[in-house]
Motif scaffolding. Structure first.
Motif, PDB file in Angstrom:
ATOM      1  N   ARG A 115      53.956  47.407   7.639  1.00 34.71           N
ATOM      2  CA  ARG A 115      54.838  48.347   8.323  1.00 34.71           C
ATOM      3  C   ARG A 115      54.816  49.570   7.585  1.00 34.71           C
ATOM      4  N   TRP A 116      54.899  49.800   6.068  1.00 40.18           N
ATOM      5  CA  TRP A 116      54.913  50.650   5.295  1.00 40.18           C
ATOM      6  C   TRP A 116      53.563  51.386   5.455  1.00 40.18           C
ATOM      7  N   MET A 117      52.535  50.977   5.550  1.00 42.57           N
ATOM      8  CA  MET A 117      51.273  51.342   5.743  1.00 42.57           C
ATOM      9  C   MET A 117      51.083  52.144   7.046  1.00 42.57           C
ATOM     10  N   THR A 118      51.461  51.574   8.045  1.00 49.35           N
ATOM     11  CA  THR A 118      51.672  52.339   9.415  1.00 49.35           C
ATOM     12  C   THR A 118      52.593  53.449   9.273  1.00 49.35           C
ATOM     13  N   THR A 119      53.757  53.394   8.580  1.00 46.89           N
ATOM     14  CA  THR A 119      54.631  54.683   8.431  1.00 46.89           C
ATOM     15  C   THR A 119      53.902  55.697   7.749  1.00 46.89           C
ATOM     16  N   VAL A 120      53.288  55.510   6.569  1.00 50.17           N
ATOM     17  CA  VAL A 120      52.619  56.214   5.728  1.00 50.17           C
ATOM     18  C   VAL A 120      51.475  57.181   6.591  1.00 50.17           C
ATOM     19  N   ILE A 121      50.508  56.329   7.285  1.00 55.02           N
ATOM     20  CA  ILE A 121      49.476  56.877   8.123  1.00 55.02           C
ATOM     21  C   ILE A 121      50.059  57.548   9.293  1.00 55.02           C
ATOM     22  N   ASP A 122      50.784  57.074  10.150  1.00 53.48           N
ATOM     23  CA  ASP A 122      51.430  58.025  11.153  1.00 53.48           C
ATOM     24  C   ASP A 122      52.203  59.263  10.533  1.00 53.48           C
ATOM     25  N   GLN A 141      42.646  67.294   5.759  1.00 49.08           N
ATOM     26  CA  GLN A 141      42.631  65.708   6.102  1.00 49.08           C
ATOM     27  C   GLN A 141      42.379  64.987   4.642  1.00 49.08           C
ATOM     28  N   GLN A 142      41.688  65.535   4.145  1.00 47.36           N
ATOM     29  CA  GLN A 142      41.031  64.825   2.714  1.00 47.36           C
ATOM     30  C   GLN A 142      42.194  64.617   1.714  1.00 47.36           C
ATOM     31  N   GLN A 143      43.034  65.635   1.898  1.00 48.90           N
ATOM     32  CA  GLN A 143      44.180  65.939   0.917  1.00 48.90           C
ATOM     33  C   GLN A 143      45.140  64.990   1.527  1.00 48.90           C
ATOM     34  N   ARG A 144      45.511  64.791   2.735  1.00 49.57           N
ATOM     35  CA  ARG A 144      46.435  63.904   3.250  1.00 49.57           C
ATOM     36  C   ARG A 144      45.888  62.534   2.992  1.00 49.57           C
ATOM     37  N   VAL A 145      44.691  62.162   3.024  1.00 53.83           N
ATOM     38  CA  VAL A 145      44.314  60.775   2.721  1.00 53.83           C
ATOM     39  C   VAL A 145      44.709  60.450   1.205  1.00 53.83           C
ATOM     40  N   ALA A 146      44.580  61.538   0.413  1.00 49.46           N
ATOM     41  CA  ALA A 146      44.821  61.413  -1.102  1.00 49.46           C
ATOM     42  C   ALA A 146      46.425  61.112  -1.182  1.00 49.46           C
ATOM     43  N   CYS A 147      47.205  61.782  -0.321  1.00 52.74           N
ATOM     44  CA  CYS A 147      48.484  61.389  -0.258  1.00 52.74           C
ATOM     45  C   CYS A 147      49.020  60.058   0.139  1.00 52.74           C
TER      46      CYS A 147
END
Length: 235
Positions: A115-122, A141-147
């Motif tokens: 659930r947390w992973m879904t929250t972060v990715i969304d 997008q790369q920086q968002r992946v890093a976040c």
């Protein structure tokens, strides 16, 4: 951290990068560290994050003193309790976005909270980019992946070193807005080194360094207030 001292070299060539710094970074707050070039801001962050050893003083993460830990224990702690976002993204080029995001947890032998992973990715708008490798992603997008990678283990604190340095102004603004939201809505603790007064204005607080010492502490900063104070330091 209390009485933090960091000296590089010895004898006549010794450089005192930090000179008895004592500061607390509040839980659930966004703190920016600023100062002239050579003021010690990056050294402070690296010592606080356990990336560099200290010459004297203590660094407490909750009740644990990082300066007392072995290299192995410190490595384990960094994988789960400390998150990092760097200017250069530091993504592995052969891994997909999803694999990069999951890497710290996998190295720690842990599984993500779905659930947390879904929250972060969304929240970061990455759902349709998880199968892409970094070369197929824009800088933002790369920086968002890093976040996402930094946030997924739910660390006690995330350290961000010039996170907008390689981004255009619009993308940088979007990233700072996300960091701000992650503090307000998700309860994250963030400490960011930046040279940009406009970036610092997203923080709850700005700690100003000069010559390895804290010279000011600004609550609810504005870009103009930070810029004015920096000018008095000769920046």
């Amino acid at each position: 951290m209390t009485g933090l001292t960091k000296v590089y070299g010895a004898g006549d060539t010794a450089v005192r990068a930090l000179d008895g710094v004592s500061v607390t970074f509040g839980q659930g707050r966004f703190t920016a560290i600023m100062g002239p070039s050579g003021s010690g801001k990056s050294t402070l962050m690296h010592c606080a994050a356990g990336l560099d050893t200290v010459t004297g003083g203590s660094v407490l993460l909750n009740d644990q003193d990082l300066t007392k830990l072995s290299d192995t224990a410190l490595t384990r702690l960094r994988r789960t309790r400390i998150g990092f976002v760097f200017q250069s993204f530091n993504l592995l080029p052969t891994l997909t976005a999803k694999q990069n995001i999951l890497l710290p947890l996998e190295l720690a032998g842990a599984k993500p909270d779905p659930r947390w992973m879904t929250t972060v990715i969304d929240t970061l708008g990455l759902a349709d980019r998880l199968g892409h490798v970094p070369s197929q992603l824009s800088g933002g997008q790369q920086q968002r992946v890093a976040c996402a990678r930094a946030m997924l283990p739910r660390p006690d604190v995330i350290f961000a070193d010039e996170p907008t340095g390689n981004l255009d102004s619009r993308t940088g603004h979007e990233l700072l807005e996300f960091l701000r939201r992650s503090v307000r809505e998700l309860g994250q603790t963030i400490v960011m080194v930046t040279h940009d007064p406009h970036a610092a204005a997203y923080a709850d607080r700005v700690v100003l360094l000069a010559d390895g010492r804290i010279v000011d502490d600004i609550e609810n900063p504005t870009a103009d207030a930070v810029l004015g104070r920096l000018r008095t330091l000769g920046v």
